[in-house]
Design a protein around this motif. Structure first.
Motif, PDB file in Angstrom:
ATOM      1  N   GLN A   7      -5.568  -5.363  12.421  1.00  8.38           N
ATOM      2  CA  GLN A   7      -6.430  -4.673  11.463  1.00  8.38           C
ATOM      3  C   GLN A   7      -7.463  -3.782  12.147  1.00  8.38           C
ATOM      4  OE1 GLN A   7      -7.700  -8.314   9.670  1.00  8.38           O
ATOM      5  NE2 GLN A   7      -6.178  -8.223   8.018  1.00  8.38           N
ATOM      6  N   PRO A  53      -5.894   0.552  11.311  1.00 10.36           N
ATOM      7  CA  PRO A  53      -6.741   1.118  10.250  1.00 10.36           C
ATOM      8  C   PRO A  53      -8.196   1.358  10.649  1.00 10.36           C
ATOM      9  CG  PRO A  53      -5.336  -0.621   9.368  1.00 10.36           C
ATOM     10  CD  PRO A  53      -5.175  -0.661  10.857  1.00 10.36           C
ATOM     11  N   GLN A  86     -12.423   5.232  10.640  1.00 11.81           N
ATOM     12  CA  GLN A  86     -11.368   4.824   9.720  1.00 11.81           C
ATOM     13  C   GLN A  86     -10.186   5.768   9.918  1.00 11.81           C
ATOM     14  OE1 GLN A  86     -12.576   3.582   5.774  1.00 11.81           O
ATOM     15  NE2 GLN A  86     -14.736   3.733   6.346  1.00 11.81           N
ATOM     16  N   PRO A 105      -1.001   1.446   6.551  1.00  8.66           N
ATOM     17  CA  PRO A 105      -1.608   0.716   5.434  1.00  8.66           C
ATOM     18  C   PRO A 105      -2.064  -0.642   5.969  1.00  8.66           C
ATOM     19  CG  PRO A 105       0.606   1.513   4.873  1.00  8.66           C
ATOM     20  CD  PRO A 105       0.438   1.687   6.352  1.00  8.66           C
ATOM     21  N   LEU A 106      -3.209  -1.092   5.554  1.00  6.83           N
ATOM     22  CA  LEU A 106      -3.801  -2.290   6.144  1.00  6.83           C
ATOM     23  C   LEU A 106      -2.866  -3.503   6.052  1.00  6.83           C
ATOM     24  CD1 LEU A 106      -6.466  -3.240   7.497  1.00  6.83           C
ATOM     25  CD2 LEU A 106      -7.101  -4.151   5.266  1.00  6.83           C
ATOM     26  N   GLY A 113       0.795  -1.218   0.000  1.00  4.15           N
ATOM     27  CA  GLY A 113       0.000   0.000   0.000  1.00  4.15           C
ATOM     28  C   GLY A 113       0.826   1.266   0.000  1.00  4.15           C
ATOM     29  N   LEU A 168     -14.809  -4.254   4.774  1.00  3.21           N
ATOM     30  CA  LEU A 168     -13.851  -3.165   4.571  1.00  3.21           C
ATOM     31  C   LEU A 168     -12.420  -3.696   4.483  1.00  3.21           C
ATOM     32  CD1 LEU A 168     -15.275  -0.492   7.045  1.00  3.21           C
ATOM     33  CD2 LEU A 168     -15.259  -0.366   4.530  1.00  3.21           C
ATOM     34  N   ALA A 178      -7.692  -4.065  -2.991  1.00  5.52           N
ATOM     35  CA  ALA A 178      -7.212  -2.857  -3.678  1.00  5.52           C
ATOM     36  C   ALA A 178      -5.702  -2.843  -3.744  1.00  5.52           C
ATOM     37  CB  ALA A 178      -7.721  -1.604  -2.966  1.00  5.52           C
ATOM     38  N   ASP A 179      -5.038  -3.343  -2.692  1.00  2.00           N
ATOM     39  CA  ASP A 179      -3.576  -3.390  -2.681  1.00  2.00           C
ATOM     40  C   ASP A 179      -3.056  -4.461  -3.630  1.00  2.00           C
ATOM     41  OD1 ASP A 179      -3.475  -1.395  -0.800  1.00  2.00           O
ATOM     42  OD2 ASP A 179      -3.365  -2.751   0.904  1.00  2.00           O
ATOM     43  N   GLU A 214     -11.972  -5.394   1.052  1.00  2.00           N
ATOM     44  CA  GLU A 214     -11.884  -4.399  -0.021  1.00  2.00           C
ATOM     45  C   GLU A 214     -10.505  -3.738  -0.042  1.00  2.00           C
ATOM     46  OE1 GLU A 214     -15.087  -1.764   0.778  1.00  2.00           O
ATOM     47  OE2 GLU A 214     -16.637  -3.077  -0.075  1.00  2.00           O
ATOM     48  N   ALA A 215      -9.987  -3.411   1.130  1.00  2.00           N
ATOM     49  CA  ALA A 215      -8.682  -2.750   1.203  1.00  2.00           C
ATOM     50  C   ALA A 215      -7.569  -3.676   0.733  1.00  2.00           C
ATOM     51  CB  ALA A 215      -8.418  -2.277   2.627  1.00  2.00           C
TER      52      ALA A 215
END
Length: 573
Positions: free
Chosen positions: A472, A525, A544, A465-466, A189, A565, A572-573, A568-569
């Motif tokens: 988490q 996060p 968040q 970053p997650l 990330g 969530l 995305a990474d 999704e994170a």
């Protein structure tokens, strides 16, 4: 994990010796504790982030076809003597003797050891290509360790080494590692650039550094705003479209410049721009040569480019006594007229005329100077530092942008530097011995975690970053003595754990303000706050950390929403 059963010693104030943000926040968030200069304990909270980084690296190394091994920290001197680096590496190499007076060093890198492994176990081209990697502690005896994990003496590093029979195979291995590194830092990330770089002490013909972008970065890099070109300023190429020397229009005149030594002072005194001056730098090299280098007044010399041009180990500004002996004047007044040494000029100087130069005398400069008429240049070359606004050397329309970066990874095309010195060969399909062609690929594990903090923080603490976050989610009980609050928080804690979410439960009997400050400091996060007021409505508060966005969730749906969530994170990474 329950906060009350965990070792997470946060600090309210920055330690006195912590200079950069990552060092300050890693100490304050209970991630590391100092043992000695440049040597740290990894505390439980910090180790979780380190292990996550290691796992990402392992997965991508394995995906790229590399095989994990583990080499010793203690390296026998004889291997380093074979490669020639025992004498050349310098004082950063920590040397010691065992009880039998046998010499060893603490491995700062493992080219020698891995080459020894391969030469003794790989005999045929059929066993290639091969890429071996390890994640292991290294030691470099830095003269001034600082910045926490950014520049420590003992550190965790992933280093990989590829072996092929020819350059074509080595190029493929290099590209696989280059792409794997891009995936690693994307998964972390992080905002980063892969930049062309100088190979330095490791050696080799070609290399890229992977830079995490951060204002606190020690390295200056440039990248094109129109294409993918990027480079460390030490390596950045420059193009010079105007290579014709203009006709001189002014006469050479000697002028007095009392007490004006610097470019800025002389320019202001003469009511000119620094770009209308040409500075003359007197340089000493490792080959004991003294030469003059000419640059436009507002430019800086790239000493690495110059050393590479000259084929020497280093090229540095001459000492004052050498400048006095060479020019007849103190430092600050050197000029090219009348010098009896080699003169090299940056290519940009070729496009200049009617400029100001030093007069080789105290408080004296020349105006109206021009090439050819007033002095000669032996060679023109690209020897200056790149800056923002320079044209891109790869495309016709782009301009270079300047960034600060933290080097977290470096990939090298080594060639045969080590395999030839250590006689690492295999038999090819015709039975002839072939010297192995090598590549080397390193990532600083702890340094990447620290760089992530440098890039992701605010005035309150870390913003993880997650992918690298130690946990988490933080579930915070506003008042553990309230039975309803405690039961709801415990319920969320269990549900999240059953869904595979990494959760830290803040069950401490502390004031809400202290809990919220610690929550921002450690920077997980997502935070679920369980308080009596919202709980009366059957809701909990979700915060968040990165955006500061707050929302109320139904207690029964909170765990599912958090899992969504997180998924999704990570996707995305």
């Amino acid at each position: 994990m329950r906060y009350t059963q965990y070792l997470l010693p946060t600090l309210k104030e920055n330690p006195a010796d912590a200079e950069v943000i990552s060092h300050q926040l890693m100490m304050r968030a209970g991630m590391i504790r100092k043992v000695a200069a440049g040597i740290y304990n990894y505390m439980p909270f910090g180790l979780r982030s380190i292990r996550k980084m290691e796992q990402i690296v392992r997965e991508e190394m394995d995906r790229a076809g590399a095989i994990e091994c583990l080499m010793p920290m203690a390296n026998p001197a004889e291997l380093w003597q074979e490669s020639g680096r025992w004498e050349k590496y310098g004082k950063e190499l920590l040397r010691f003797k065992d009880r039998k007076e046998t010499e060893f060093c603490m491995g700062p890198t493992h080219e020698e050891v891995i080459t020894d492994i391969v030469r003794n176990t790989v005999k045929s081209y059929r066993q290639l290509p091969l890429n071996l990697y390890q994640i292991q502690t290294k030691f470099r005896d830095e003269i001034r360790p600082r910045f926490g994990l950014m520049r420590g003496r003992e550190f965790i590093m992933k280093d990989a080494y590829s072996f092929d029979t020819d350059d074509a195979g080595a190029d493929k291995a290099y590209d696989r590692m280059y792409q794997a590194y891009r995936r690693i830092f994307q998964r972390c990330g992080l905002k980063f650039r892969a930049v062309e770089a100088d190979s330095g002490a490791i050696g080799g013909s070609f290399s890229h550094e992977f830079m995490v972008l951060a204002e606190s970065g020690e390295d200056a890099i440039v990248s094109c705003d129109a294409c993918e070109y990027a480079a460390n300023v030490e390596k950045a190429e420059l193009i010079y479209r105007n290579q014709l020397t203009p006709v001189a229009t002014a006469e050479l005149q000697k002028v007095d410049t009392p007490a004006q030594k610097s470019i800025e002072e002389v320019a202001a005194f003469l009511k000119l721009k620094p770009s209308q001056l040409v500075k003359t730098l007197i340089i000493q090299t490792s080959a004991d040569e003294v030469l003059a280098v000419l640059l436009r007044g507002d430019r800086e010399l790239n000493e690495i480019k110059l050393a590479n041009l000259l084929g020497v180990d280093w090229a540095l500004m001459a000492e004052d006594a050498v400048v006095q002996k060479t020019t007849g004047a103190p430092t600050g007044f050197a000029g090219p007229i009348g010098l009896n040494i080699r003169v090299i000029a940056d290519r940009e100087v070729r496009g200049m005329a009617d400029f100001v130069i030093g007069g080789n005398a105290v408080d004296v400069h020349y105006t109206g100077a021009s090439l050819g008429r007033d002095f000669e240049v032996g060679q023109f070359a690209d020897i200056r530092q790149a800056v923002g606004g320079d044209p891109c050397p790869r495309c016709d329309c782009g301009k270079l942008e300047s960034w600060r970066g933290i080097e977290v990874g470096h990939v090298f095309k080594l060639g045969t530097k080590y395999s030839e010195a250590m006689n690492a060969t295999v038999l090819d399909d015709s039975g002839k011995a072939r010297t192995l062609v090598m590549g080397c690929y390193g990532i600083g594990i702890g340094r990447t975690v620290a760089a992530a903090i440098e890039q992701n923080h605010d005035e309150n603490g870390i913003i993880w970053p997650l992918a690298l976050a130690p946990y988490q989610v933080l579930v915070s009980m506003v008042n553990p003595k309230d039975d309803a609050v405690r039961e709801a928080a415990e319920q969320l804690y269990r549900q999240l754990g059953e869904l595979g979410i990494e959760v830290l439960l803040d069950d401490r009997d502390e004031r809400p303000g202290i809990k919220f400050k610690d929550a921002d400091l450690i920077g997980l996060p997502l935070r679920l706050t369980v308080g009596a007021r919202n709980l009366k409505e059957g809701k909990v508060e979700l915060t968040q950390r990165a955006s500061g966005e707050m929302s109320l969730l139904e207690l029964g749906e909170a765990a599912t929403r958090v899992r969504q969530l997180v998924a999704e994170a990570l996707d995305a990474d």
